[in-house]
Design an enzyme around this catalytic site. Structure first.
Site, mmCIF file in Angstrom:
data_model
loop_
_atom_site.group_PDB
_atom_site.id
_atom_site.type_symbol
_atom_site.label_atom_id
_atom_site.label_comp_id
_atom_site.label_asym_id
_atom_site.label_seq_id
_atom_site.Cartn_x
_atom_site.Cartn_y
_atom_site.Cartn_z
ATOM 1 N N LYS A 179 2.608 6.183 -2.967
ATOM 2 C CA LYS A 179 3.653 7.085 -3.447
ATOM 3 C C LYS A 179 3.673 7.175 -4.975
ATOM 4 C CE LYS A 179 5.156 8.222 0.651
ATOM 5 N NZ LYS A 179 4.924 9.582 1.198
ATOM 6 N N ALA A 229 0.827 -1.205 0.000
ATOM 7 C CA ALA A 229 0.000 0.000 0.000
ATOM 8 C C ALA A 229 0.864 1.259 0.000
ATOM 9 C CB ALA A 229 -0.926 -0.010 1.216
ATOM 10 N N TYR A 230 1.980 1.203 0.701
ATOM 11 C CA TYR A 230 2.881 2.356 0.760
ATOM 12 C C TYR A 230 3.387 2.696 -0.645
ATOM 13 C CZ TYR A 230 6.710 5.371 2.336
ATOM 14 O OH TYR A 230 7.554 6.442 2.540
ATOM 15 N N THR A 289 14.474 7.543 11.375
ATOM 16 C CA THR A 289 13.294 8.100 12.028
ATOM 17 C C THR A 289 12.505 6.930 12.603
ATOM 18 O OG1 THR A 289 11.962 7.919 10.024
ATOM 19 C CG2 THR A 289 13.131 10.001 10.362
#
Length: 263
Positions: free
Chosen positions: A190, A185-186, A221
């Site tokens: 994008k 899905a990521y 991060t």
């Protein structure tokens, strides 16, 4: 260091790359509107930047909530705020893969930047810069030829939204692989975001707005993890560069390390 004037709004500014983008823009001389969904975290991040002597204001914003976005726009309009830069940084990368993950990821990473940009357009100054924080996983290379043709060249905006949302439905129906979608899905979010960048760059050219996508790279991060080779300072650099481009700067491009990369 050359000073930059004007106001910049950064979504997802309470931590990680977003926080560092706020810091670097503030150090360049910009007034920064740090937005975040979590009010406590947003206020804490803003206080930390205040302690560094930077002109940063916290504005609550949930990019998936029309009501939250309407309230933000209303506040900014009443204040007479005009934006020199908009950085669509808020994003998620969820564990697992099912219809819920697909729907949530598309809502934050693709529809969020679309709705935020559209609602803030009236507040953008001439020559303002719009930055979409994307990812190299959104590159077209590696997509099936049939799927790539549906994104390249990008279809009209309404068709693009319908295309990306059809991915969610295909995941829900168990048909995504048969229809050529990747199982991420990521990645799809994008790919859609990059297509949106190209569309908006053309659409907003008459207003002399610069719209670009940036891949910050693999950054240490909460999302990137401790193994990532880049620190947040380096990860934020090209985003800040794109948010402070001169009026004659590029538009409709995809950049990493301040250099153009293929869609």
């Amino acid at each position: 260091m050359e000073k930059v004037t004007g106001t910049a709004l950064v979504t997802g500014g309470n931590r990680g790359i977003g926080l560092e983008v706020c810091r670097q823009l503030g150090r360049l001389g910009m007034r920064v509107l740090l937005t975040a969904r979590d009010i406590a975290e947003g206020a804490k991040a803003t206080a930390a930047l205040h302690a560094e002597g930077l002109d940063v204001v916290f504005e609550p914003l949930n990019v998936t909530s029309p009501e939250s976005l309407d309230k933000l726009v209303d506040r900014l309009e009443r204040q007479g705020t005009r934006l020199a830069a908009l950085v669509n940084n808020a994003g998620i990368a969820m564990d697992g893969f099912d219809a819920n993950v697909a729907e949530r990821t598309v809502a934050v990473n693709f529809l969020g930047p679309l709705h935020v940009t559209e609602r803030l357009l009236p507040l953008l100054e001439e020559h303002a810069r719009v930055v979409m924080v994307s990812s190299g996983v959104g590159e077209l290379e590696g997509l099936s030829p049939a799927l790539r043709q549906r994104f390249d060249p990008p279809p009209p905006k309404a068709e693009l939204v319908a295309l990306v949302q059809s991915f969610v439905e295909d995941v829900r129906d168990g048909q995504y692989a048969r229809k050529g979608w990747p199982g991420s899905a990521y990645r799809v979010s994008k790919v859609g975001l990059n297509a949106l960048t190209r569309l908006l760059a053309g659409e907003l050219k008459p207003r002399h707005l610069l719209v670009n996508s940036v891949c910050p790279g693999w950054v240490k991060t909460r999302m990137g993890g401790e193994r990532a080779p880049k620190g947040v300072e380096e990860g934020a650099d090209t985003i800040v560069w794109a948010a402070t481009l001169p009026p004659e700067g590029p538009s409709g491009g995809f950049f990493r390390n301040r250099r153009s990369i293929p869609w």
